[in-house]
Design a protein around this motif. Sequence first.
Motif, PDB file in Angstrom:
ATOM      1  N   MET A 283       0.820  -1.209   0.000  1.00  0.00           N
ATOM      2  CA  MET A 283       0.000   0.000   0.000  1.00  0.00           C
ATOM      3  C   MET A 283       0.854   1.261   0.000  1.00  0.00           C
ATOM      4  O   MET A 283       0.547   2.234  -0.689  1.00  0.00           O
ATOM      5  N   ALA A 284       1.935   1.249   0.769  1.00  0.00           N
ATOM      6  CA  ALA A 284       2.776   2.449   0.860  1.00  0.00           C
ATOM      7  C   ALA A 284       3.485   2.740  -0.456  1.00  0.00           C
ATOM      8  O   ALA A 284       3.574   3.902  -0.883  1.00  0.00           O
TER       9      ALA A 284
ATOM     10  N   ALA B  92       0.690   6.887  -6.382  1.00  0.00           N
ATOM     11  CA  ALA B  92      -0.598   7.492  -6.729  1.00  0.00           C
ATOM     12  C   ALA B  92      -0.742   8.913  -6.205  1.00  0.00           C
ATOM     13  O   ALA B  92      -1.749   9.580  -6.470  1.00  0.00           O
ATOM     14  N   GLY B  93       0.241   9.378  -5.437  1.00  0.00           N
ATOM     15  CA  GLY B  93       0.193  10.746  -4.946  1.00  0.00           C
ATOM     16  C   GLY B  93      -0.402  10.907  -3.565  1.00  0.00           C
ATOM     17  O   GLY B  93      -0.686  12.037  -3.147  1.00  0.00           O
ATOM     18  N   TYR B  94      -0.586   9.797  -2.849  1.00  0.00           N
ATOM     19  CA  TYR B  94      -1.139   9.884  -1.503  1.00  0.00           C
ATOM     20  C   TYR B  94      -0.023  10.055  -0.471  1.00  0.00           C
ATOM     21  O   TYR B  94       1.122   9.672  -0.703  1.00  0.00           O
ATOM     22  N   ARG B  95      -0.415  10.571   0.689  1.00  0.00           N
ATOM     23  CA  ARG B  95       0.542  10.759   1.780  1.00  0.00           C
ATOM     24  C   ARG B  95       0.366   9.726   2.888  1.00  0.00           C
ATOM     25  O   ARG B  95       1.322   9.288   3.496  1.00  0.00           O
ATOM     26  N   PHE B  96      -0.907   9.328   3.138  1.00  0.00           N
ATOM     27  CA  PHE B  96      -1.208   8.487   4.289  1.00  0.00           C
ATOM     28  C   PHE B  96      -1.671   7.095   3.865  1.00  0.00           C
ATOM     29  O   PHE B  96      -2.277   6.920   2.798  1.00  0.00           O
ATOM     30  N   ILE B  97      -1.436   6.116   4.754  1.00  0.00           N
ATOM     31  CA  ILE B  97      -1.845   4.740   4.489  1.00  0.00           C
ATOM     32  C   ILE B  97      -3.357   4.636   4.334  1.00  0.00           C
ATOM     33  O   ILE B  97      -3.859   3.890   3.483  1.00  0.00           O
ATOM     34  N   HIS B  98      -4.127   5.373   5.149  1.00  0.00           N
ATOM     35  CA  HIS B  98      -5.579   5.256   5.039  1.00  0.00           C
ATOM     36  C   HIS B  98      -6.083   5.781   3.692  1.00  0.00           C
ATOM     37  O   HIS B  98      -7.113   5.321   3.199  1.00  0.00           O
ATOM     38  N   GLU B  99      -5.345   6.722   3.087  1.00  0.00           N
ATOM     39  CA  GLU B  99      -5.709   7.177   1.747  1.00  0.00           C
ATOM     40  C   GLU B  99      -5.444   6.073   0.727  1.00  0.00           C
ATOM     41  O   GLU B  99      -6.231   5.857  -0.201  1.00  0.00           O
ATOM     42  N   ASP B 100      -4.323   5.358   0.907  1.00  0.00           N
ATOM     43  CA  ASP B 100      -4.018   4.232   0.031  1.00  0.00           C
ATOM     44  C   ASP B 100      -5.128   3.190   0.118  1.00  0.00           C
ATOM     45  O   ASP B 100      -5.595   2.659  -0.899  1.00  0.00           O
ATOM     46  N   ALA B 101      -5.537   2.895   1.370  1.00  0.00           N
ATOM     47  CA  ALA B 101      -6.523   1.840   1.606  1.00  0.00           C
ATOM     48  C   ALA B 101      -7.891   2.196   1.035  1.00  0.00           C
ATOM     49  O   ALA B 101      -8.701   1.302   0.747  1.00  0.00           O
ATOM     50  N   ALA B 102      -8.159   3.485   0.881  1.00  0.00           N
ATOM     51  CA  ALA B 102      -9.442   3.921   0.328  1.00  0.00           C
ATOM     52  C   ALA B 102      -9.483   3.831  -1.193  1.00  0.00           C
ATOM     53  O   ALA B 102     -10.553   3.961  -1.792  1.00  0.00           O
ATOM     54  N   ASP B 103      -8.342   3.598  -1.824  1.00  0.00           N
ATOM     55  CA  ASP B 103      -8.265   3.476  -3.278  1.00  0.00           C
ATOM     56  C   ASP B 103      -8.553   2.019  -3.648  1.00  0.00           C
ATOM     57  O   ASP B 103      -7.815   1.108  -3.273  1.00  0.00           O
ATOM     58  N   ALA B 104      -9.616   1.787  -4.389  1.00  0.00           N
ATOM     59  CA  ALA B 104     -10.045   0.417  -4.696  1.00  0.00           C
ATOM     60  C   ALA B 104      -8.977  -0.359  -5.456  1.00  0.00           C
ATOM     61  O   ALA B 104      -8.852  -1.580  -5.290  1.00  0.00           O
ATOM     62  N   ARG B 105      -8.201   0.331  -6.298  1.00  0.00           N
ATOM     63  CA  ARG B 105      -7.154  -0.366  -7.065  1.00  0.00           C
ATOM     64  C   ARG B 105      -6.056  -0.867  -6.134  1.00  0.00           C
ATOM     65  O   ARG B 105      -5.565  -1.998  -6.275  1.00  0.00           O
TER      66      ARG B 105
END
Length: 480
Positions: free
Chosen positions: A290-291, A297-310
């Motif tokens: 995820m990290a 993908a341009g995210y900063r936080f793990i929870h943002e990664d986890a919210a991305d369905a891909r």
Amino acid sequence: MSASAPAPLVMLHLGLGAFHRSHQAAYLQRLIDRGDTRWIIKAGNIRPGSDDMVLALARQRGSYTLETVTPTGERRYERIRAIAEVLPWERELAALRAAGADPFTRIVSFTVTEAGYHLDDQGRLDLAAPDVVADLARARAGAPGTTLYGALVAILRDRMRSGAGAVTLLSCDNLRHNGDRSRAGLLQFLEAIGDLALLDWVKKNTSHPNAMVDRITPRPSTPVVARVKAATGEDDAAAVMAESFSQWVLEDEFINGRPAWESVGVEMVASVTPHEEAKIRLLNATHCCMAWAGTLAGYRFIHEDAADARIQRFAHDYATDDAIPVLSPSPVDLAAYRDVVLQRFGNPAIEDTNQRVTSDSFSKLFGFVSPTLRDRLDGNGSIDSVALLPALFLAFLQRWHAGKLPYAYQEQAADLVLARAICCAEDPIAALAGQTRLWGALAGDRRLVAALRRASERVGSFIAAATPDTSVRPATSTRP
């Protein structure tokens, strides 16, 4: 303590970071809260540096607030007083050595991160690592060092000379078979310096239980301190935050006593292996997945990664298609554990950063991902899902090499040199696949190379869709 009360027994901890304070210290506090005050912690660092948190903790006499957060955002605050003494660092490690030589000290535990063990792909101590080379010289001269082994040798020499008795050496890091491997590294270090007396003493007077630890603990931040102030009224510069979930599985092999951890939720077992493998392959590996993907993908936080369905699909497919099959059968409900792990990653209150999780990625790729890939190939299974993880890592490296990461990549110096070499290679995919350190005997295997090429194409498509204007596409090749 009354005049007649016995002095408490001591757990000396090396590596006074956030994870120790959210995990091992919290478990001991549970015992203290139940009225069992037979044990305390003394803790300090083995490396130099002006750590504001350690200084604040010393000012607070080891006391601090632990904030825990559930996936639904419920916060709880508890005061941790299990650390009775914060030991200052200085070059001779005098305070740590004195504590280690005290007969009331029965356990020396440590959290130094996976890379801090300096072990190669065969589990042997890397005697050529610069930090190890420097510590070997210091140890031969009778001086303490800054690696785990350099510090332990100094502490154990003093303990042996003082006749303080046997001691358990307890690793609390995300290292597979951490007790066995830290023991092997220590014995190899002692052999290398030629201290046969201490080598013999360590073999007879220490035990090294394997342990599995789990609690997501971000680096402390200013908002944590502010929330603690608002919730408790405490001005606590050493406050720490973690998820509400916590797990500690320990092999019950303590040579000179231990706290009654089993009464506060620690799982005492004959073998930690199935729990350890589930955690490392289903949590640690998917965390890295995820990290790496989230950064791309341009995210900063793990929870943002986890919210991305891909990204969720990448992690879920890896766990389901490749990790769970090689772990089965298991006493752990692997599918349920996978689902809990993925839910935990989605906790927005934790604000765990991709920067923290991607640190020391080479060690994590080797320790968390490579075993599943090797097991699948050994069984002639498909590796298309697990191969996506090293492909994501390669794309992450290439973005770092191009100077386009949004944060500083924290990695061992020698690994940064290797990272540059891989990125500069004519065929970066083949260069990554050819690393014996990562893949052992499978380095350069045509099945590995082919799977990485297919996975890199998928990663390229993912990046193009996620950040079409700023991405650096992973290198691809028409070579077989």
